[in-house]
Design a protein around this motif. Structure first.
Motif, PDB file in Angstrom:
ATOM      1  N   HIS A 121      30.768 -16.182  17.904  1.00 53.93           N
ATOM      2  CA  HIS A 121      32.267 -16.418  17.733  1.00 53.93           C
ATOM      3  C   HIS A 121      31.385 -17.615  16.958  1.00 53.93           C
ATOM      4  CE1 HIS A 121      34.047 -13.573  20.011  1.00 53.93           C
ATOM      5  NE2 HIS A 121      33.232 -14.171  21.751  1.00 53.93           N
ATOM      6  N   PHE A 123      34.936 -20.381  15.625  1.00 52.96           N
ATOM      7  CA  PHE A 123      36.347 -20.003  15.991  1.00 52.96           C
ATOM      8  C   PHE A 123      36.750 -21.256  14.699  1.00 52.96           C
ATOM      9  CE2 PHE A 123      35.007 -19.516  19.848  1.00 52.96           C
ATOM     10  CZ  PHE A 123      35.394 -18.611  21.042  1.00 52.96           C
ATOM     11  N   GLN A 127      41.912 -19.999  16.910  1.00 51.65           N
ATOM     12  CA  GLN A 127      41.735 -19.491  17.945  1.00 51.65           C
ATOM     13  C   GLN A 127      41.141 -19.799  19.175  1.00 51.65           C
ATOM     14  OE1 GLN A 127      38.905 -18.365  14.428  1.00 51.65           O
ATOM     15  NE2 GLN A 127      39.516 -15.925  14.512  1.00 51.65           N
TER      16      GLN A 127
END
Length: 173
Positions: A121, A123, A127
């Motif tokens: 991830h 982000f 988010q």
């Protein structure tokens, strides 16, 4: 103690943010094995225990058995497949968390030599905010900051002006 020049601007900024929100009388569970920043926290009077290197995606027992009042997670959530479960598993009511932000001009990081050193991830700020909200956390403070690199090129130039890191302080509702 530690240098406040390159490459440790990130450490200086993170320590200032931590001091703003967490007292040295509180106990900290720092996600991840002992590292240079957990050493900085200890040098600054914090009571810090680290997790043992277990795969937190599959094993949250350290989170569930800890009596720490604060959890810190500095540049670890991008490596996890399931940060949602980890955020729900924390017993502590305070969280200080930082991530490298997704940048439009750079692909997600993936080490060519270490199969575990990858960013699943990366982000954007909204988010991470949404993830925290969905798992019962209220963000009380947040900051974005740059951390320039000593390289030449377009991406290093853009990193001088584009925030790379996002740090938050949250409490459980």
């Amino acid at each position: 103690m530690y240098e406040t020049t390159f490459p440790n601007k990130r450490f200086r900024h993170t320590l200032e943010f931590l001091k703003k929100h967490v007292s040295t009388s509180e106990t900290i569970l720092d996600l991840g094995v002992p590292n240079p920043f957990s050493e900085i926290m200890l040098q600054n009077g914090y009571q810090v225990q680290n997790t043992s290197g277990e795969d937190l995606d599959n094993d949250q027992s350290a989170l569930q058995s800890s009596n720490a009042t604060v959890v810190t997670a500095f540049e670890i959530f991008e490596h996890l497949l399931n940060p949602y479960t980890i955020l729900q598993s924390m017993k502590a009511d305070k969280l200080v968390l930082s991530i490298p932000m997704r940048l439009w001009f750079a692909p997600a990081y993936r080490s060519k030599t270490d199969p575990w050193d990858r960013h699943y991830h990366e982000f954007e700020d909204w988010q991470l905010d949404w993830l925290l909200e969905k798992t019962g956390w209220t963000i009380l403070d947040r900051q974005k900051f740059t951390n320039p690199v000593k390289k030449i090129g377009w991406r290093p130039l853009l990193r001088r002006f584009t925030p790379r890191y996002y740090i938050i302080y949250a409490e459980r509702r």
